[in-house]
Every structure is written in C-alpha cells, then in structure tokens.
Write an enzyme that holds these catalytic residues in place. Structure first.
Site, PDB file in Angstrom:
ATOM      1  CE  LYS A 219       1.725   1.296  -5.312  1.00 50.59           C
ATOM      2  NZ  LYS A 219       0.395   0.800  -5.010  1.00 50.59           N
ATOM      3  CB  CYS A 273       2.165  -4.060  -7.638  1.00 54.58           C
ATOM      4  SG  CYS A 273       1.234  -3.138  -8.883  1.00 54.58           S
TER       5      CYS A 273
HETATM    6  N1  LIG Z   1      -2.227  -3.578 -11.467  1.00 57.97           N
HETATM    7  C1  LIG Z   1      -2.408  -3.048 -10.291  1.00 57.97           C
HETATM    8  O1  LIG Z   1      -3.191  -3.539  -9.486  1.00 57.97           O
HETATM    9  C2  LIG Z   1      -1.663  -1.789  -9.867  1.00 57.97           C
HETATM   10  C3  LIG Z   1      -2.000  -1.202  -8.643  1.00 57.97           C
HETATM   11  C4  LIG Z   1      -1.346  -0.049  -8.248  1.00 57.97           C
HETATM   12  C5  LIG Z   1      -0.333   0.482  -9.050  1.00 57.97           C
HETATM   13  N2  LIG Z   1      -0.008  -0.124 -10.212  1.00 57.97           N
HETATM   14  C6  LIG Z   1       1.048   0.485 -11.030  1.00 57.97           C
HETATM   15  O2  LIG Z   1       0.412   1.160 -12.110  1.00 57.97           O
HETATM   16  C7  LIG Z   1       1.203   1.036 -13.289  1.00 57.97           C
HETATM   17  C8  LIG Z   1       0.383   0.392 -14.394  1.00 57.97           C
HETATM   18  O3  LIG Z   1       0.026  -0.916 -13.979  1.00 57.97           O
HETATM   19  P1  LIG Z   1      -1.065  -1.752 -14.757  1.00 57.97           P
HETATM   20  O4  LIG Z   1      -1.320  -2.960 -13.953  1.00 57.97           O
HETATM   21  O5  LIG Z   1      -2.193  -0.894 -15.158  1.00 57.97           O
HETATM   22  O6  LIG Z   1      -0.205  -2.151 -16.050  1.00 57.97           O
HETATM   23  P2  LIG Z   1      -0.779  -2.713 -17.421  1.00 57.97           P
HETATM   24  O7  LIG Z   1       0.340  -3.455 -18.065  1.00 57.97           O
HETATM   25  O8  LIG Z   1      -2.079  -3.418 -17.186  1.00 57.97           O
HETATM   26  O9  LIG Z   1      -1.095  -1.400 -18.245  1.00 57.97           O
HETATM   27  C9  LIG Z   1      -0.128  -0.600 -18.835  1.00 57.97           C
HETATM   28  C10 LIG Z   1      -0.632  -0.224 -20.211  1.00 57.97           C
HETATM   29  O10 LIG Z   1       0.225   0.756 -20.765  1.00 57.97           O
HETATM   30  C11 LIG Z   1       0.369   0.498 -22.154  1.00 57.97           C
HETATM   31  N3  LIG Z   1       1.575   1.155 -22.630  1.00 57.97           N
HETATM   32  C12 LIG Z   1       2.864   0.748 -22.474  1.00 57.97           C
HETATM   33  N4  LIG Z   1       3.694   1.634 -23.020  1.00 57.97           N
HETATM   34  C13 LIG Z   1       2.932   2.634 -23.513  1.00 57.97           C
HETATM   35  C14 LIG Z   1       3.215   3.835 -24.196  1.00 57.97           C
HETATM   36  N5  LIG Z   1       4.471   4.200 -24.448  1.00 57.97           N
HETATM   37  N6  LIG Z   1       2.196   4.611 -24.589  1.00 57.97           N
HETATM   38  C15 LIG Z   1       0.909   4.249 -24.332  1.00 57.97           C
HETATM   39  N7  LIG Z   1       0.575   3.125 -23.698  1.00 57.97           N
HETATM   40  C16 LIG Z   1       1.580   2.328 -23.291  1.00 57.97           C
HETATM   41  C17 LIG Z   1       0.429  -1.010 -22.216  1.00 57.97           C
HETATM   42  O11 LIG Z   1       0.142  -1.472 -23.525  1.00 57.97           O
HETATM   43  C18 LIG Z   1      -0.624  -1.412 -21.187  1.00 57.97           C
HETATM   44  O12 LIG Z   1      -1.903  -1.576 -21.751  1.00 57.97           O
HETATM   45  C19 LIG Z   1       2.442   0.257 -12.882  1.00 57.97           C
HETATM   46  O13 LIG Z   1       3.465   1.148 -12.527  1.00 57.97           O
HETATM   47  C20 LIG Z   1       2.006  -0.508 -11.661  1.00 57.97           C
HETATM   48  O14 LIG Z   1       3.083  -0.823 -10.819  1.00 57.97           O
HETATM   49  C21 LIG Z   1      -0.670  -1.231 -10.652  1.00 57.97           C
END
Ligand SMILES: NC(=O)c1ccc[n+]([C@@H]2O[C@H](COP(=O)([O-])OP(=O)(O)OC[C@H]3O[C@@H](n4cnc5c(N)ncnc54)[C@H](O)[C@@H]3O)[C@@H](O)[C@H]2O)c1
Length: 440
Positions: A219, A273
């Site tokens: 990844k 990301c």
């Molecule tokens: N955004 C993308 O397009 C994408 C694509 C592939 C991978 N990712 C990966 O996926 C992961 C999440 O990304 P995202 O964009 O969804 O992030 P995001 O910030 O949109 O979502 C994360 C969520 O987790 C919640 N959170 C934080 N700490 C928490 C806890 N202790 N308990 C419960 N909830 C908690 C936050 O409030 C938030 O709503 C990251 O590692 C990112 O690198 C993201």
C-alpha cells in the site's frame, strides 16, 4: 461453525472503527451485503448524522447517500461512540486516520487509541483487520502489542490479525471498493483465507493473500509510486515552461513510446494519503536515507509556490503586483468534485499569496464556507487562479469571467482552459506546464 462458513451465512457481526471516507464506505457496503454492522466513531455529530440516514461526506459520491439511507433504515448499520458496542463483534475493521506530523514522522495516535479501546472489549477469537494505511512493521510493532496488552490475549491464539489496506479515492468510493483488487495480509494463512471470504462479499476485484508486512509495504509503495510519478510530471511541466513548449503535447507524444506513462502535471498534490504515504513507506528503517522519495515530495510540495509565481508574472505583465491585489482562488478541495481539503495545495497557495500582501477570495462548490455563486464570490478580483478541476470550472464562460474581474488575468493550474481560448477572450494567461514559445 467455522468463521468462513459463518461469513457465507452472514452470521458474523462486524465492527468498523472510524467512519470517515474509508470507514463509512466499507461499513455501508458490508451492511448492504447483509451483515449486521456497528460503526464506532469518536465524532458525535457524525454518528448522529449517520444514524439519521444521512451521508457524512459532501461532494459527488455516487450511490453512497442512497446506500447509507437504506442500511441505516434497515438497522444493518448502526453508528455509536461507544466501544462497548463492539464486544460481540466477530470481525472488527480499523479505519482511522494515520497522518504524519510536520517532521514527516507518523502520528498514529488514532490507531493506538483504537487498538487500546478495542483490546479492552473485544471477544475471544475476534478477527481484527487494519484497513488504515500504515508504515511497514506497524502491525508487528504497534498493533499486536497494544491489542495483546489491552485484551490479555495472544495473536493467533486469542485473536487473529489482518491488514487489508484500502485503495478507494473520494468521488469513487463505492465503485473502487467493489472493483479494485485488494491485498489480504494475514498473521497466518488461516486468517488470510477468512479475509478473502469476508472481502469476497463486497469486492469483485482480485483478492491476493499475503502476510501483514507485505500488505503494509504494497500500500505505501503504490502511493509512493504515484507521488514520484507525479513529481516527475511536475518537473517536466516546469522544464516545458522554461523551454517554451506545451507539457500536454510533450506528454502525449512521450506516451506514444512503448512502456511510457507520464502522469499529469498540476498545481500540487494533496489529500490524506499521497503526501504522507511516502513518509510511512520509509519510516523506521535503520540507516536508510530516502533520496528519490524525499526529492519527489519536495517537488510536489513546491507546486503551489510555483503557481503563486505564475500569478506574479501575469500581474507584472499588466503593471500590477501581488502586494495590494485581490486574487480569486477557484477550488479549495484537493481533488475535483470533492469536499476533502486535507493537505490541499489551495491552502498552501492562499498562504503564499497572503504572505505577499494579497487579499484572497476563495470559491469552491463543495467546501464550506466558500460555496455559493462563483461570479459574486470572485467579483472585482485582479486575477482568477484555477487550482481544482471541479466540474463547475469546466467550460468556464470566459467572457463572463473577464467581465467580473477587475483585470483580465487568468492562471490555470489544472489545464481547464486552452491557452488559445484564454488569449481569444483577451486574458493575460499563464498555464502550468504551458511554455510560451521561445525557439523554433
Ligand atoms: N481517504 C482516502 O481516499 C483513503 C484511501 C485509501 C486509504 N486511506 C487510508 O484509510 C485511513 C482512513 O482514511 P480516511 O480518509 O477515511 O480518514 P478520515 O479522517 O476521513 O476518517 C477517520 C475517522 O476515524 C475517526 N477516529 C479517529 N480516531 C478514532 C478512534 N480512536 N475511535 C473511533 N474513531 C476514530 C475520525 O473521527 C474520522 O472520522 C487512513 O489510514 C488513510 O490513509 C484513505
């Protein structure tokens, strides 16, 4: 009944920790596939919104609002702030953010908190799958020790662990989730098999089995590949400007050569990301100093400043300077048709322009507080600067744009406007990667 059979019979309860872009998509998809899903999220307002059947993401996200409305009304998906609601989950996915700090080191506070909280409540035999993007070695160094300590159970005995990184992109969340292949990294072969069975219920793409560290590596490597390739395109764009040729034309012709696939040059790289995953890839490797990856990051981070310099050069042509000007930035999200502003290049250019003494007006059709009528938001500006390729900025009415601006200056960082059209409309124009002919 074995976990794989229970998955097939939809007799497993699933928990999803973190209901952001990734978590809400996978939670809804699994609920839509017939599972009972509990989402745990620390933001109370997000929980309330989801339980009211509303999509917590703005921007164009085909199918997601409808799916959330459906699975929340059937109660297949219930959101909560309470980790106790995960006590009877058979499978728990972790989808929290995994950013880097300003020194480029990972900040895994959310991941650590999720592991500690989950470890306290998770039941015997649970399968925990980290979907968040993490540095190679994180499952072994951080996730396993925290879960073992908080739960009092041992990995591959009292619980199993998998890492299945997400590959979605905002704007195509459900489509990507369904169609793209996934790496099912398991702490042992049995775990990978169970992960394949689970993801097969929502993924049509290929499901590849691996170990957790290989999945972590894949990844972070695939996003670093993208960052490095964009940096090459950006560098080529800057060279095209200096030489006096058009990057798009050069790119098209280079890509006719077998095995070449030059990316697009643009006003910068943003999102949660791509700007941080290269740093995750190289984190924690003793004695290793990244050269190419660090240079690519620096090149991509430099693009908003270059855009500001293009604005400066265009204003100079009409005898103005940035100091004291009013400048309109079109687009504040990092990506077209999205409300996601994380690490947005627009934020960086606004800072540069303000540092140099400009007043900056901002419009974005998806980002509050910048939404609303484009023309009235940018009325009277000395220049318009296109930073994002939102649908609403395609086929811009250039005559109208000229009429609302105080001076006819247009700078395009996303190749939304053709140079000839801008010239025909009477603009002083600069386009990223579009050199003004100097030689033959
Ligand atoms: N955004 C993308 O397009 C994408 C694509 C592939 C991978 N990712 C990966 O996926 C992961 C999440 O990304 P995202 O964009 O969804 O992030 P995001 O910030 O949109 O979502 C994360 C969520 O987790 C919640 N959170 C934080 N700490 C928490 C806890 N202790 N308990 C419960 N909830 C908690 C936050 O409030 C938030 O709503 C990251 O590692 C990112 O690198 C993201």
């Amino acid at each position: 009944m074995h976990l794989i059979e229970r998955i097939a019979a939809r007799k497993v309860k699933i928990g999803v920790i973190g209901l952001g872009y990734v978590g809400i998509s996978v939670a809804s998809a699994l609920a839509g596939a017939g599972f009972e899903v509990t989402g745990v999220e620390i933001k109370q307002e997000r929980v309330a919104k989801i339980n009211a059947g509303k999509c917590p993401i703005d921007g164009i996200e085909p199918g997601l609002p409808e799916l959330i409305a459906k699975v929340t009304s059937s109660k297949n998906l219930v959101a909560s702030t309470d980790y106790a609601s995960l006590a009877d989950a058979d499978v728990v996915l972790i989808d929290v953010e995994t950013p880097v700090a300003t020194d480029s080191r990972p900040r895994f506070e959310a991941l650590r908190a999720a592991c500690r909280e989950l470890g306290r409540v998770m039941k015997e035999g649970v399968l925990v799958i980290v979907e968040s993007t993490i540095a190679p070695g994180t499952c072994a160094r951080i996730v396993v020790p925290l879960l073992e300590k908080a739960s009092g159970r041992k990995v591959n005995e009292g619980f199993s662990l998998g890492h299945c990184p997400e590959r979605v992109m905002p704007g195509k969340l459900l489509k990507n989730l369904k169609e793209l292949s996934r790496v099912c990294g398991g702490s042992n072969a049995e775990t990978s098999d169970a992960m394949v069975a689970l993801y097969r219920t929502i993924v049509e793409g290929k499901l590849d089995k691996a170990d957790c560290t290989t999945a972590e590596m894949v990844k972070t490597a695939e996003n670093t590949y993208r960052d490095v390739n964009i940096a090459f395109a950006n560098e080529l764009g800057l060279i095209c400007e200096a030489v006096g040729v058009d990057f798009r034309r050069v790119r098209d012709l280079v890509n006719e050569s077998p095995g070449r696939d030059v990316h697009f040059a643009g006003a910068g790289v943003g999102g949660h990301c791509i700007p941080k995953d290269p740093w995750l890839l190289v984190h924690g490797i003793e004695g290793f100093e990244p050269k190419l990856i660090a240079a690519a990051r620096a090149r991509n981070d430099s693009m908003p400043l270059h855009m500001a310099r293009l604005v400066e050069s265009a204003l100079e042509e009409i005898g103005k300077r940035i100091y004291g000007s009013t400048l309109a930035v079109l687009g504040y999200a990092y990506l077209e048709n999205s409300d996601d502003t994380r690490n947005s290049p627009s934020e960086a250019i606004v800072e540069h322009l303000q540092d140099w003494g400009a007043k900056v007006l901002i419009h974005d059709p998806w980002v509050e507080p910048y939404t609303g009528d484009l023309w009235s938001r940018i009325q009277g500006a000395d220049a318009a600067i296109i930073m994002v390729k939102h649908d609403g900025y395609q086929n811009l009415d250039l005559a109208k744009l000229k009429s609302v601006l105080a001076s006819p200056v247009l700078v395009d960082g996303r190749h939304v406007v053709e140079s000839a059209d801008a010239a025909a409309a009477g603009f002083v124009f600069r386009g990223l990667g579009r050199g003004r002919p100097r030689y033959l």
